[in-house]
Design a protein around this motif. Sequence first.
Motif, PDB file in Angstrom:
ATOM      1  N   MET A   9       2.040 -11.473 -15.943  1.00 24.87           N
ATOM      2  CA  MET A   9       2.993 -10.404 -15.650  1.00 24.87           C
ATOM      3  C   MET A   9       2.494  -9.616 -14.456  1.00 24.87           C
ATOM      4  SD  MET A   9       2.183  -7.794 -18.775  1.00 24.87           S
ATOM      5  CE  MET A   9       1.198  -8.784 -19.870  1.00 24.87           C
ATOM      6  N   ASN A  10       3.409  -8.972 -13.772  1.00 24.70           N
ATOM      7  CA  ASN A  10       3.066  -8.133 -12.634  1.00 24.70           C
ATOM      8  C   ASN A  10       3.410  -6.690 -12.956  1.00 24.70           C
ATOM      9  OD1 ASN A  10       2.331 -10.329 -10.971  1.00 24.70           O
ATOM     10  ND2 ASN A  10       4.447 -10.687 -10.457  1.00 24.70           N
ATOM     11  N   ILE A  11       2.549  -5.785 -12.517  1.00 22.15           N
ATOM     12  CA  ILE A  11       2.809  -4.355 -12.612  1.00 22.15           C
ATOM     13  C   ILE A  11       2.883  -3.843 -11.180  1.00 22.15           C
ATOM     14  CG2 ILE A  11       1.959  -2.119 -13.420  1.00 22.15           C
ATOM     15  CD1 ILE A  11       0.400  -3.701 -15.603  1.00 22.15           C
ATOM     16  N   TYR A  12       4.045  -3.356 -10.807  1.00 21.13           N
ATOM     17  CA  TYR A  12       4.273  -2.891  -9.441  1.00 21.13           C
ATOM     18  C   TYR A  12       3.925  -1.410  -9.334  1.00 21.13           C
ATOM     19  CZ  TYR A  12       6.629  -7.344  -9.254  1.00 21.13           C
ATOM     20  OH  TYR A  12       6.907  -8.686  -9.322  1.00 21.13           O
ATOM     21  N   ARG A  13       2.776  -1.117  -8.732  1.00 22.10           N
ATOM     22  CA  ARG A  13       2.313   0.263  -8.577  1.00 22.10           C
ATOM     23  C   ARG A  13       3.052   0.952  -7.427  1.00 22.10           C
ATOM     24  NH1 ARG A  13      -0.613   1.363 -13.161  1.00 22.10           N
ATOM     25  NH2 ARG A  13      -1.909  -0.434 -13.640  1.00 22.10           N
ATOM     26  N   VAL A  14       3.147   0.267  -6.295  1.00 17.37           N
ATOM     27  CA  VAL A  14       3.929   0.741  -5.153  1.00 17.37           C
ATOM     28  C   VAL A  14       4.800  -0.431  -4.741  1.00 17.37           C
ATOM     29  CG1 VAL A  14       3.898   1.667  -2.801  1.00 17.37           C
ATOM     30  CG2 VAL A  14       2.063   2.281  -4.394  1.00 17.37           C
ATOM     31  N   SER A  15       6.103  -0.245  -4.809  1.00 18.50           N
ATOM     32  CA  SER A  15       7.053  -1.328  -4.527  1.00 18.50           C
ATOM     33  C   SER A  15       8.025  -0.877  -3.437  1.00 18.50           C
ATOM     34  CB  SER A  15       7.819  -1.677  -5.803  1.00 18.50           C
ATOM     35  OG  SER A  15       8.722  -0.635  -6.121  1.00 18.50           O
ATOM     36  N   PRO A  16       8.938  -1.760  -3.039  1.00 18.56           N
ATOM     37  CA  PRO A  16       9.931  -1.355  -2.043  1.00 18.56           C
ATOM     38  C   PRO A  16      10.740  -0.123  -2.470  1.00 18.56           C
ATOM     39  CG  PRO A  16       9.974  -3.720  -2.316  1.00 18.56           C
ATOM     40  CD  PRO A  16       9.058  -3.171  -3.378  1.00 18.56           C
ATOM     41  N   ALA A  17      10.826   0.125  -3.766  1.00 14.00           N
ATOM     42  CA  ALA A  17      11.545   1.315  -4.235  1.00 14.00           C
ATOM     43  C   ALA A  17      10.846   2.606  -3.805  1.00 14.00           C
ATOM     44  CB  ALA A  17      11.682   1.284  -5.748  1.00 14.00           C
ATOM     45  N   GLN A  18       9.495   2.555  -3.679  1.00 16.83           N
ATOM     46  CA  GLN A  18       8.751   3.738  -3.256  1.00 16.83           C
ATOM     47  C   GLN A  18       8.502   3.772  -1.749  1.00 16.83           C
ATOM     48  OE1 GLN A  18       7.296   1.876  -5.984  1.00 16.83           O
ATOM     49  NE2 GLN A  18       8.397   3.191  -7.405  1.00 16.83           N
ATOM     50  N   ASN A  19       8.330   2.597  -1.145  1.00 21.61           N
ATOM     51  CA  ASN A  19       8.018   2.536   0.283  1.00 21.61           C
ATOM     52  C   ASN A  19       8.482   1.190   0.829  1.00 21.61           C
ATOM     53  OD1 ASN A  19       6.750   2.392   2.847  1.00 21.61           O
ATOM     54  ND2 ASN A  19       5.155   3.788   2.167  1.00 21.61           N
ATOM     55  N   PRO A  20       9.309   1.175   1.861  1.00 27.27           N
ATOM     56  CA  PRO A  20       9.818  -0.094   2.385  1.00 27.27           C
ATOM     57  C   PRO A  20       8.785  -0.917   3.166  1.00 27.27           C
ATOM     58  CG  PRO A  20      10.643   1.734   3.697  1.00 27.27           C
ATOM     59  CD  PRO A  20       9.886   2.326   2.537  1.00 27.27           C
ATOM     60  N   ASP A  21       7.635  -0.330   3.489  1.00 23.95           N
ATOM     61  CA  ASP A  21       6.606  -1.016   4.273  1.00 23.95           C
ATOM     62  C   ASP A  21       5.769  -1.919   3.376  1.00 23.95           C
ATOM     63  OD1 ASP A  21       4.552  -1.840   5.958  1.00 23.95           O
ATOM     64  OD2 ASP A  21       3.743   0.180   6.252  1.00 23.95           O
ATOM     65  N   PRO A  22       5.852  -3.265   3.547  1.00 22.25           N
ATOM     66  CA  PRO A  22       5.085  -4.188   2.695  1.00 22.25           C
ATOM     67  C   PRO A  22       3.576  -3.960   2.735  1.00 22.25           C
ATOM     68  CG  PRO A  22       6.674  -5.395   4.031  1.00 22.25           C
ATOM     69  CD  PRO A  22       6.679  -3.972   4.509  1.00 22.25           C
ATOM     70  N   GLU A  23       3.075  -3.378   3.802  1.00 19.66           N
ATOM     71  CA  GLU A  23       1.627  -3.112   3.894  1.00 19.66           C
ATOM     72  C   GLU A  23       1.158  -2.081   2.869  1.00 19.66           C
ATOM     73  OE1 GLU A  23      -0.699  -4.606   5.925  1.00 19.66           O
ATOM     74  OE2 GLU A  23       0.932  -6.005   6.406  1.00 19.66           O
ATOM     75  N   THR A  24       2.073  -1.323   2.291  1.00 16.63           N
ATOM     76  CA  THR A  24       1.700  -0.281   1.332  1.00 16.63           C
ATOM     77  C   THR A  24       1.901  -0.717  -0.116  1.00 16.63           C
ATOM     78  OG1 THR A  24       3.896   0.746   1.282  1.00 16.63           O
ATOM     79  CG2 THR A  24       2.365   1.497   3.002  1.00 16.63           C
ATOM     80  N   TRP A  25       2.507  -1.854  -0.338  1.00 24.98           N
ATOM     81  CA  TRP A  25       2.812  -2.301  -1.695  1.00 24.98           C
ATOM     82  C   TRP A  25       1.531  -2.622  -2.450  1.00 24.98           C
ATOM     83  CZ3 TRP A  25       7.144  -6.303  -0.236  1.00 24.98           C
ATOM     84  CH2 TRP A  25       8.223  -5.620   0.308  1.00 24.98           C
ATOM     85  N   VAL A  26       1.485  -2.248  -3.719  1.00 25.91           N
ATOM     86  CA  VAL A  26       0.341  -2.524  -4.589  1.00 25.91           C
ATOM     87  C   VAL A  26       0.888  -3.131  -5.879  1.00 25.91           C
ATOM     88  CG1 VAL A  26      -1.591  -1.536  -5.873  1.00 25.91           C
ATOM     89  CG2 VAL A  26      -0.947  -0.574  -3.641  1.00 25.91           C
ATOM     90  N   THR A  27       0.390  -4.322  -6.210  1.00 30.20           N
ATOM     91  CA  THR A  27       0.834  -5.026  -7.407  1.00 30.20           C
ATOM     92  C   THR A  27      -0.378  -5.469  -8.206  1.00 30.20           C
ATOM     93  OG1 THR A  27       2.764  -5.857  -6.216  1.00 30.20           O
ATOM     94  CG2 THR A  27       2.193  -6.975  -8.270  1.00 30.20           C
ATOM     95  N   ASP A  28      -0.392  -5.160  -9.502  1.00 31.59           N
ATOM     96  CA  ASP A  28      -1.426  -5.683 -10.397  1.00 31.59           C
ATOM     97  C   ASP A  28      -0.921  -7.018 -10.944  1.00 31.59           C
ATOM     98  OD1 ASP A  28      -2.817  -3.313 -10.036  1.00 31.59           O
ATOM     99  OD2 ASP A  28      -2.223  -2.464 -11.963  1.00 31.59           O
ATOM    100  N   VAL A  29      -1.720  -8.063 -10.788  1.00 34.30           N
ATOM    101  CA  VAL A  29      -1.397  -9.373 -11.357  1.00 34.30           C
ATOM    102  C   VAL A  29      -2.188  -9.490 -12.652  1.00 34.30           C
ATOM    103  CG1 VAL A  29      -1.463 -11.868 -10.965  1.00 34.30           C
ATOM    104  CG2 VAL A  29      -1.052 -10.322  -9.047  1.00 34.30           C
ATOM    105  N   VAL A  30      -1.484  -9.618 -13.779  1.00 30.97           N
ATOM    106  CA  VAL A  30      -2.121  -9.550 -15.092  1.00 30.97           C
ATOM    107  C   VAL A  30      -1.997 -10.895 -15.809  1.00 30.97           C
ATOM    108  CG1 VAL A  30      -2.127  -8.351 -17.319  1.00 30.97           C
ATOM    109  CG2 VAL A  30      -1.507  -7.104 -15.225  1.00 30.97           C
TER     110      VAL A  30
END
Length: 56
Positions: free
Chosen positions: A23-44
């Motif tokens: 499962m993935n937990i999206y900490r920072v996603s396009p909903a919070q910031n459109p810049d892909p360089e800022t996205w943070v995803t936990d891969v569980v």
Amino acid sequence: MGTVTTQIGAYLVEHGLEAGPMMNIYRVSPAQNPDPETWVTDVVFPLVQSDGMPAT
């Protein structure tokens, strides 16, 4: 994501571990910031025991 999941899979095999459904937990996603360089995803990968129950 492909590189991360491949590396985690190799680690699990190397250490004789078994995992449940990923499962993935999206900490920072396009909903919070459109810049892909800022996205943070936990891969569980939840670890499971040989009987299929979650590891404690």
